[in-house]
Write an enzyme that holds these catalytic residues in place. Structure first.
Site, mmCIF file in Angstrom:
data_model
loop_
_atom_site.group_PDB
_atom_site.id
_atom_site.type_symbol
_atom_site.label_atom_id
_atom_site.label_comp_id
_atom_site.label_asym_id
_atom_site.label_seq_id
_atom_site.Cartn_x
_atom_site.Cartn_y
_atom_site.Cartn_z
ATOM 1 N N SER A 80 -9.880 40.802 19.407
ATOM 2 C CA SER A 80 -8.648 40.147 19.402
ATOM 3 C C SER A 80 -8.317 39.416 18.112
ATOM 4 C CB SER A 80 -9.272 38.490 20.392
ATOM 5 O OG SER A 80 -9.540 39.286 21.466
ATOM 6 N N HIS B 271 -4.913 46.546 20.732
ATOM 7 C CA HIS B 271 -5.094 45.164 21.422
ATOM 8 C C HIS B 271 -4.430 45.017 22.779
ATOM 9 C CE1 HIS B 271 -4.898 40.567 20.965
ATOM 10 N NE2 HIS B 271 -6.125 40.922 21.988
ATOM 11 N N GLU C 35 -0.704 45.410 21.018
ATOM 12 C CA GLU C 35 -0.666 45.314 19.449
ATOM 13 C C GLU C 35 -1.389 46.623 18.995
ATOM 14 O OE1 GLU C 35 -0.248 40.546 18.766
ATOM 15 O OE2 GLU C 35 -2.122 41.250 18.923
ATOM 16 N N ASN D 105 -2.449 36.061 19.470
ATOM 17 C CA ASN D 105 -3.457 35.051 19.600
ATOM 18 C C ASN D 105 -3.463 34.096 18.323
ATOM 19 O OD1 ASN D 105 -4.927 36.201 21.694
ATOM 20 N ND2 ASN D 105 -6.294 37.720 20.547
HETATM 21 C C1 LIG Z 1 -7.438 36.846 24.525
HETATM 22 C C2 LIG Z 1 -6.411 37.964 24.110
HETATM 23 O O1 LIG Z 1 -7.299 38.624 23.111
HETATM 24 C C3 LIG Z 1 -5.320 38.371 24.256
HETATM 25 C C4 LIG Z 1 -5.067 37.970 25.558
HETATM 26 O O2 LIG Z 1 -5.299 38.635 26.635
HETATM 27 S S1 LIG Z 1 -4.231 36.557 25.811
HETATM 28 C C5 LIG Z 1 -4.019 36.403 27.655
HETATM 29 C C6 LIG Z 1 -2.649 37.016 28.041
HETATM 30 N N1 LIG Z 1 -2.542 36.787 29.354
HETATM 31 C C7 LIG Z 1 -1.635 35.838 30.002
HETATM 32 O O3 LIG Z 1 -1.065 35.157 29.421
HETATM 33 C C8 LIG Z 1 -1.790 35.864 31.560
HETATM 34 C C9 LIG Z 1 -0.969 34.879 31.772
HETATM 35 N N2 LIG Z 1 -1.082 34.735 33.493
HETATM 36 C C10 LIG Z 1 0.120 35.378 34.239
HETATM 37 O O4 LIG Z 1 0.849 36.238 33.628
HETATM 38 C C11 LIG Z 1 -0.214 35.249 35.736
HETATM 39 O O5 LIG Z 1 -1.019 34.233 35.863
HETATM 40 C C12 LIG Z 1 -1.223 36.479 36.411
HETATM 41 C C13 LIG Z 1 -0.327 37.845 36.022
HETATM 42 C C14 LIG Z 1 -2.368 36.643 35.595
HETATM 43 C C15 LIG Z 1 -1.402 36.469 37.577
HETATM 44 O O6 LIG Z 1 -0.114 36.199 38.205
HETATM 45 P P1 LIG Z 1 0.211 35.170 39.479
HETATM 46 O O7 LIG Z 1 1.542 35.242 39.968
HETATM 47 O O8 LIG Z 1 -0.597 33.772 39.354
HETATM 48 O O9 LIG Z 1 -1.210 35.655 40.549
HETATM 49 P P2 LIG Z 1 -0.746 36.743 41.630
HETATM 50 O O10 LIG Z 1 0.536 36.786 42.318
HETATM 51 O O11 LIG Z 1 -2.233 36.942 42.277
HETATM 52 O O12 LIG Z 1 -0.591 38.042 40.703
HETATM 53 C C16 LIG Z 1 0.428 38.748 40.135
HETATM 54 C C17 LIG Z 1 0.477 39.966 40.055
HETATM 55 O O13 LIG Z 1 -0.703 40.419 39.044
HETATM 56 C C18 LIG Z 1 -1.725 41.212 39.666
HETATM 57 N N3 LIG Z 1 -3.106 40.837 39.116
HETATM 58 C C19 LIG Z 1 -3.451 39.390 38.786
HETATM 59 N N4 LIG Z 1 -4.663 39.315 38.341
HETATM 60 C C20 LIG Z 1 -4.911 41.018 38.246
HETATM 61 C C21 LIG Z 1 -6.402 41.300 37.684
HETATM 62 N N5 LIG Z 1 -7.082 40.780 37.273
HETATM 63 N N6 LIG Z 1 -6.071 42.787 37.648
HETATM 64 C C22 LIG Z 1 -5.152 43.700 38.242
HETATM 65 N N7 LIG Z 1 -4.081 42.801 38.682
HETATM 66 C C23 LIG Z 1 -4.034 41.659 38.704
HETATM 67 C C24 LIG Z 1 -1.752 40.747 41.363
HETATM 68 O O14 LIG Z 1 -2.135 42.094 41.895
HETATM 69 C C25 LIG Z 1 -0.034 40.838 41.227
HETATM 70 O O15 LIG Z 1 0.371 42.127 41.397
HETATM 71 P P3 LIG Z 1 1.797 42.241 42.288
HETATM 72 O O16 LIG Z 1 2.750 41.611 41.546
HETATM 73 O O17 LIG Z 1 2.001 43.718 42.296
HETATM 74 O O18 LIG Z 1 1.687 41.621 43.556
HETATM 75 N N1 LIG Z 2 -10.909 38.414 27.266
HETATM 76 C C1 LIG Z 2 -9.725 38.417 26.883
HETATM 77 O O1 LIG Z 2 -8.674 38.045 27.519
HETATM 78 C C2 LIG Z 2 -9.354 39.544 25.788
HETATM 79 C C3 LIG Z 2 -10.440 39.946 25.062
HETATM 80 N N2 LIG Z 2 -10.135 40.792 24.226
HETATM 81 C C4 LIG Z 2 -11.292 41.408 23.103
HETATM 82 O O2 LIG Z 2 -12.070 42.478 23.900
HETATM 83 C C5 LIG Z 2 -13.432 42.621 23.476
HETATM 84 C C6 LIG Z 2 -14.109 42.509 24.928
HETATM 85 O O3 LIG Z 2 -13.914 41.322 25.429
HETATM 86 P P1 LIG Z 2 -14.243 40.912 27.210
HETATM 87 O O4 LIG Z 2 -14.015 42.117 27.770
HETATM 88 O O5 LIG Z 2 -13.347 39.629 27.330
HETATM 89 O O6 LIG Z 2 -15.524 40.614 26.829
HETATM 90 P P2 LIG Z 2 -16.791 40.524 28.159
HETATM 91 O O7 LIG Z 2 -17.647 39.529 27.508
HETATM 92 O O8 LIG Z 2 -16.073 40.228 29.499
HETATM 93 O O9 LIG Z 2 -17.429 41.956 28.059
HETATM 94 C C7 LIG Z 2 -18.085 42.666 26.882
HETATM 95 C C8 LIG Z 2 -18.929 43.658 27.101
HETATM 96 O O10 LIG Z 2 -19.432 44.297 26.188
HETATM 97 C C9 LIG Z 2 -20.704 44.701 26.358
HETATM 98 N N3 LIG Z 2 -21.351 44.957 25.263
HETATM 99 C C10 LIG Z 2 -21.860 44.235 24.134
HETATM 100 N N4 LIG Z 2 -22.334 45.106 23.153
HETATM 101 C C11 LIG Z 2 -22.063 46.446 23.345
HETATM 102 C C12 LIG Z 2 -22.731 47.432 23.020
HETATM 103 N N5 LIG Z 2 -23.344 47.375 21.794
HETATM 104 N N6 LIG Z 2 -22.464 48.594 23.507
HETATM 105 C C13 LIG Z 2 -21.687 48.723 24.876
HETATM 106 N N7 LIG Z 2 -21.339 47.604 25.454
HETATM 107 C C14 LIG Z 2 -21.635 46.313 24.771
HETATM 108 C C15 LIG Z 2 -21.240 43.420 26.959
HETATM 109 O O11 LIG Z 2 -22.496 43.996 27.735
HETATM 110 C C16 LIG Z 2 -20.219 43.216 28.016
HETATM 111 O O12 LIG Z 2 -20.204 43.816 29.169
HETATM 112 C C17 LIG Z 2 -13.587 41.549 22.414
HETATM 113 O O13 LIG Z 2 -13.367 42.119 21.295
HETATM 114 C C18 LIG Z 2 -12.280 40.574 22.699
HETATM 115 O O14 LIG Z 2 -12.125 39.739 21.612
HETATM 116 C C19 LIG Z 2 -8.857 41.455 23.850
HETATM 117 C C20 LIG Z 2 -7.827 40.845 24.528
HETATM 118 C C21 LIG Z 2 -8.088 39.956 25.671
#
Ligand SMILES: CC(=O)CC(=O)SCCNC(=O)CCNC(=O)[C@H](O)C(C)(C)COP(=O)(O)OP(=O)(O)OC[C@H]1O[C@@H](n2cnc3c(N)ncnc32)[C@H](O)[C@@H]1OP(=O)(O)O
Ligand SMILES: NC(=O)C1=CN([C@@H]2O[C@H](COP(=O)(O)OP(=O)(O)OC[C@H]3O[C@@H](n4cnc5c(N)ncnc54)[C@H](O)[C@@H]3O)[C@@H](O)[C@H]2O)C=CC1
Length: 282
Positions: free
Chosen positions: A117, A138, A150, A188
């Site tokens: 991330s 990503h 990404e 991010n």
């Molecule tokens: C941290 C990082 O490195 C990067 C990141 O990922 S940052 C996070 C980026 N993600 C976001 O910003 C997500 C923001 N949230 C959303 O877009 C929405 O809340 C959401 C898509 C997650 C859920 O949507 P919602 O309208 O609140 O709920 P819901 O109606 O249950 O779901 C919408 C759709 O997504 C699907 N869905 C929701 N969660 C799901 C999951 N975990 N897996 C698969 N499908 C999923 C549902 O099945 C539904 O599908 P349909 O449209 O086909 O019916």
């Molecule tokens: N959570 C999020 O929304 C997002 C996370 N990411 C990135 O994806 C990666 C995973 O994140 P998450 O799935 O959220 O974490 P998580 O905590 O849900 O899962 C990580 C998994 O990796 C496993 N693991 C750790 N060390 C390992 C090894 N040596 N060999 C095999 N498996 C190992 C752990 O047991 C765990 O099941 C991170 O780099 C995170 O930054 C990227 C996009 C979105």
């Protein structure tokens, strides 16, 4: 590209594996214990069943997708993979160790991608003897829903690797956006400081958690509020990203809020532990 290994069966690894098997790729899903793998596969099956209930998938499509999936705790099972997508814990030392190991095991032409991330692709690549074949791929959470990937080159990543990953991204029905290597890339660097700010607003008592989220949903048209998003991402992941932004830029604007640290110390990680800023059924 035929056989792909996904390392880490957590939130992201399971989602990436799900999309790949639905598209017909053979996937080895690796984690440290069978328990983690079983949990990841259970989540995939639940999602596929939901697709069936919605009429978007047939039972036989589900069965053929699942036939493409193999869980494994043995690193040897990945030796003949064309691509590894690493989605393990967001920690540079863990990722370097994994990349050094898989570099030794995988065939020389295999591409090694990381779903990090925020971390440096160049530093991860330096743990291998094939930095030209290492790249950032990503994905976004939840992977089956979110369209963006990404694509981040390290300093040594070659053109063939970049092209292969762009092609795979499109084959997964995702949209690639190419990003130069920089802490937190694009999304991010914007998103996680916003979440950190929402946590500060909560800690100062400016508004309740529900109201902070309601405000951002209704006032900024976000699909979910920043605190629910933190719970979806995982508070540990949010903290790891803030730490990288803070240490890499050395700018106090990226300081992780103490409440975020406290939540992580208390294992209030969000959806994955059943409790974060909000409560979830385990
Ligand atoms: C941290 C990082 O490195 C990067 C990141 O990922 S940052 C996070 C980026 N993600 C976001 O910003 C997500 C923001 N949230 C959303 O877009 C929405 O809340 C959401 C898509 C997650 C859920 O949507 P919602 O309208 O609140 O709920 P819901 O109606 O249950 O779901 C919408 C759709 O997504 C699907 N869905 C929701 N969660 C799901 C999951 N975990 N897996 C698969 N499908 C999923 C549902 O099945 C539904 O599908 P349909 O449209 O086909 O019916
Ligand atoms: N959570 C999020 O929304 C997002 C996370 N990411 C990135 O994806 C990666 C995973 O994140 P998450 O799935 O959220 O974490 P998580 O905590 O849900 O899962 C990580 C998994 O990796 C496993 N693991 C750790 N060390 C390992 C090894 N040596 N060999 C095999 N498996 C190992 C752990 O047991 C765990 O099941 C991170 O780099 C995170 O930054 C990227 C996009 C979105």
């Amino acid at each position: 590209m035929n056989k792909i290994c996904v390392i880490g069966a957590g939130t992201m690894g399971a989602g990436i594996a799900q999309v790949l098997i639905e598209k017909g790729y053979n996937v080895v899903l690796r984690d440290l214990s069978q328990e983690f793998i079983d949990k990841g596969i259970k989540g995939i099956v639940k999602n596929l069943d939901r697709s069936i209930q919605k009429g978007k998938m047939t039972e036989s499509e589900k069965e053929s997708a699942l036939k493409n999936l193999q869980g494994s705790i043995f690193l040897e099972d990945i030796a003949d993979c064309d691509l590894v997508i690493e989605a393990a814990t967001e920690n540079m030392e863990i990722k370097k160790k994994i990349f050094a190991e898989i570099d030794k095991i995988c065939k020389p032409e295999a591409i090694l991608a990381t779903n990090t991330s925020s971390l440096s692709i160049t530093e991860v690549a330096a743990a291998t003897n094939r930095p030209q074949k290492v790249i950032g791929m990503h994905f976004f959470n939840p992977v089956p829903v979110m369209k963006l990937v990404e694509v981040i080159k390290g300093v040594a990543t070659d053109e063939a690797t970049r092209t292969a990953i762009i092609r795979l991204t499109k084959a997964m029905d995702k949209t690639p956006v190419e990003v130069e290597e920089a802490p937190g890339f694009v999304v991010n660097r914007i998103l996680i400081p916003m979440i950190n700010e929402a946590i500060g607003i909560l800690a100062e008592g400016v508004a309740k958690a529900e109201d902070i989220d309601e405000a951002m949903k209704l006032g900024a048209n976000h699909p979910i509020g920043p605190l629910a998003l933190a719970d979806l991402i995982g508070n540990d992941v949010c903290l790891a990203i803030m730490e990288v932004l803070y240490s890499e830029f050395g700018d106090s604007k990226y300081r992780p809020h103490p409440l975020l640290r406290k939540m992580v110390r208390g294992k209030l990680l969000g959806r994955k532990t059943g409790k974060g800023f909000f409560n979830y059924n385990a």
